[in-house]
Design an enzyme around this catalytic site. Structure first.
Site, PDB file in Angstrom:
ATOM      1  N   SER A  37      10.167  -2.596 -13.897  1.00  0.00           N
ATOM      2  CA  SER A  37      11.005  -2.729 -12.710  1.00  0.00           C
ATOM      3  C   SER A  37      12.348  -3.381 -12.992  1.00  0.00           C
ATOM      4  CB  SER A  37      10.258  -3.517 -11.630  1.00  0.00           C
ATOM      5  OG  SER A  37       9.814  -4.762 -12.128  1.00  0.00           O
ATOM      6  N   ASN A  82       0.122   1.343   5.771  1.00  0.00           N
ATOM      7  CA  ASN A  82       0.880   0.504   4.845  1.00  0.00           C
ATOM      8  C   ASN A  82       1.665  -0.501   5.668  1.00  0.00           C
ATOM      9  OD1 ASN A  82       2.502  -0.598   2.808  1.00  0.00           O
ATOM     10  ND2 ASN A  82       4.002   1.036   2.968  1.00  0.00           N
ATOM     11  N   GLY A  83       1.481  -1.779   5.386  1.00  0.00           N
ATOM     12  CA  GLY A  83       2.221  -2.803   6.105  1.00  0.00           C
ATOM     13  C   GLY A  83       1.344  -3.983   6.443  1.00  0.00           C
ATOM     14  N   GLY A 129      -0.325   0.635  -5.064  1.00  0.00           N
ATOM     15  CA  GLY A 129      -1.651   0.096  -4.821  1.00  0.00           C
ATOM     16  C   GLY A 129      -2.620   0.452  -5.920  1.00  0.00           C
ATOM     17  N   CYS A 135       0.847  -1.194   0.000  1.00  0.00           N
ATOM     18  CA  CYS A 135       0.000   0.000   0.000  1.00  0.00           C
ATOM     19  C   CYS A 135       0.880   1.241   0.000  1.00  0.00           C
ATOM     20  CB  CYS A 135      -0.908   0.030   1.235  1.00  0.00           C
ATOM     21  SG  CYS A 135      -2.052  -1.349   1.380  1.00  0.00           S
ATOM     22  N   CYS A 144      12.941  -3.099   4.400  1.00  0.00           N
ATOM     23  CA  CYS A 144      12.699  -4.127   3.386  1.00  0.00           C
ATOM     24  C   CYS A 144      13.579  -3.935   2.158  1.00  0.00           C
ATOM     25  CB  CYS A 144      11.226  -4.096   2.981  1.00  0.00           C
ATOM     26  SG  CYS A 144      10.809  -5.264   1.675  1.00  0.00           S
ATOM     27  N   TYR A 163      12.223  -3.788  -6.097  1.00  0.00           N
ATOM     28  CA  TYR A 163      10.993  -3.829  -6.899  1.00  0.00           C
ATOM     29  C   TYR A 163       9.957  -2.765  -6.571  1.00  0.00           C
ATOM     30  CZ  TYR A 163       6.620  -5.685  -8.830  1.00  0.00           C
ATOM     31  OH  TYR A 163       5.438  -5.814  -9.492  1.00  0.00           O
TER      32      TYR A 163
END
Length: 479
Positions: A299, A117-118, A43, A16, A252, A258
């Site tokens: 990507s 987000n998460g 998203g 998100c 992350c 990506y």
């Protein structure tokens, strides 16, 4: 299977984006609309904007892309001073209107809206406790746990209520929270997901999942929100409230591989520079020889240019992307992913025919998409297809908000590199080494990153697997 009283099935979890604006002079909802456009890659299932004028609060949410949800009008309110926005991929709960964000509630302390987000690893446990105490939930998303914890807190100020609630939560979260007079941002103690602060020339403050969301609003980057930090923005400026900053950091690595846009900078590291370096490292490690280097757009493109730069083999556009089709990796069902591959990409026959092609992509998760692309190139006449991947093999689930949450569906969990090569039909296959990948994020401490999907070293030892392990954990109850 049943876990903790819920009937669950293995499904996928995703991503998100959040955004927020505080201003007494600018169009906060308009800026938020632009910001969500910039974060659309994070998203594509739904979008929403909540606004307030200091007394009233309203939210507009809908299914689809930002321009579809706000096709007729961007939400507006006279004297609006704060707005928060959200673009969603379903992390927990079905892709339904009732699960869209921002969430907005009224409670004894006033009104509050929240965008998340998460993915929370102990949400099922907390939700069960709250339900036992009589709390009513209106959605099937883990984010609703936040607003209920805040509403039930007996702390005196909203800042204290939020911090008290955050200390009960485990997992990945970046939050944009709005009260009648404050814009609040928070980042989890490990820093799994990115969040940054910006400021416009007019003095407006902006929170954004990525720095590209600041650029579109003409805002200057101020700083990243630190892991374990909450910031509160009001008429007096920005105040920082560290609530858990001594935890082991674990941002992350897939943001750089990506998820993030190449023009973003996260925790001081340019995403573009990291991906370009991944391509250079791939060229050194793989040493594949070919006629041309191509990418799986978009990507894989930056890494492909890095490969071409390092190897001296020319980079060309061998695959054409339909710009109106979203990302296949983060479509909510496998059937939709398969259809998207056919609509999304097409090989340029005159470019690849008779050529030995080196193709660079960011990852192989299930292998089905990669196999279709390799086959497409060979049907277009490619003599050979040598595939390079700018991430190591993904052999373990992620429980912190990425679409890799069921191990048995990860191709690298059950197949060797050679078996994966055979499965996708490539002539050669090379994944970047973990040490090589670490060298590509030179502006951050490589030890402060999460690599659990590659090596199963989960940062949250006591909560690495969310109860239920399913995005439908709050929908499928045991009878």
């Amino acid at each position: 299977m049943y876990e903790n009283g819920y009937n669950v099935e293995p499904k996928w979890k995703e991503e998100c984006g959040v955004y927020g604006v505080f201003s007494r002079t600018e169009d906060v909802s308009g800026l938020t609309y632009l910001g969500l456009y910039a974060l659309q890659h994070r998203g594509q299932e739904s979008a929403g904007i909540a606004i307030t004028d200091g007394a009233w609060m309203d939210v507009t949410r809908g299914m689809g892309l930002v321009n579809e949800v706000f096709r007729h009008q961007v939400p507006h309110m006279e004297n609006q001073c704060i707005a928060i926005g959200h673009v969603r991929y379903s992390t927990t709960g079905s892709s339904l209107l009732c699960n869209t964000q921002p969430l907005m509630v009224n409670y004894s302390g006033g009104k509050i809206a929240l965008a998340h987000n998460g993915n929370l690893t102990n949400a099922a446990e907390i939700r069960h406790e709250l339900e036992e105490q009589g709390t009513i939930f209106q959605t099937s998303i883990d984010s609703e746990v936040f607003v209920n914890l805040i509403a039930r807190s007996r702390a005196e100020t909203v800042e204290e209520k939020i911090i008290e609630s955050l200390k009960k939560i485990r997992g990945a979260y970046c939050l944009a929270i709005m009260t009648e007079d404050k814009l609040i941002g928070a980042r989890d103690p490990q820093g799994f997901r990115p969040l940054c602060l910006g400021k416009t020339e007019e003095g407006s403050y902006i929170l954004s999942s990525e720095s590209c969301g600041l650029d579109v609003a003409g805002a200057e980057f101020v700083r990243d929100i630190a892991p374990g930090e909450m910031v509160v923005i009001d008429d007096s400026g920005v105040k920082s409230y560290p609530f858990a900053m001594n935890e082991k950091k674990a941002s992350c690595i897939f943001e750089y591989i990506y998820f993030a846009r190449p023009d973003s900078v996260i925790d001081g590291q340019s995403v573009h520079d990291a991906r370009f370096m991944m391509g250079r490292v791939l060229a050194r490690e793989a040493k594949f020889k070919g006629d041309i280097v191509i990418s799986v757009p978009d990507s894989g493109t930056t890494a492909a240019t890095g490969y071409a730069y390092e190897s001296g083999i020319p980079f060309v556009e061998g695959l054409i992307k339909n710009r109106y089709i979203g990302r296949t990796f983060i479509q909510p069902t496998q059937k939709k992913r398969d259809t998207s591959v056919k609509l999304k990409l097409n090989a340029i026959r005159s470019v690849v025919a008779g050529k030995s092609v080196i193709m660079v992509d960011d990852s192989i998760v299930r292998g089905t998409t990669s196999g279709k692309i390799v086959n497409m190139l060979k049907q277009a006449g490619a003599k050979e297809v040598h595939m390079c991947i700018s991430s190591p093999p993904i052999g373990y689930p992620c429980y912190y908000g990425i679409d890799t949450s069921v191990r048995k569906e990860l191709i690298a969990a059950t197949k060797s590199v050679e078996e994966i090569r055979e499965f996708i039909g490539a002539d050669s296959l090379h994944f970047i080494s973990l040490e090589g990948l670490k060298s590509c994020v030179s502006e951050v401490n490589a030890d402060d990153m999460c690599y659990a999907c590659f090596n199963s070293a989960y940062p949250i030892a006591d909560g690495e697997k969310p109860a239920g392990d399913s995005k439908y954990v709050f929908e499928q109850r045991k009878k």
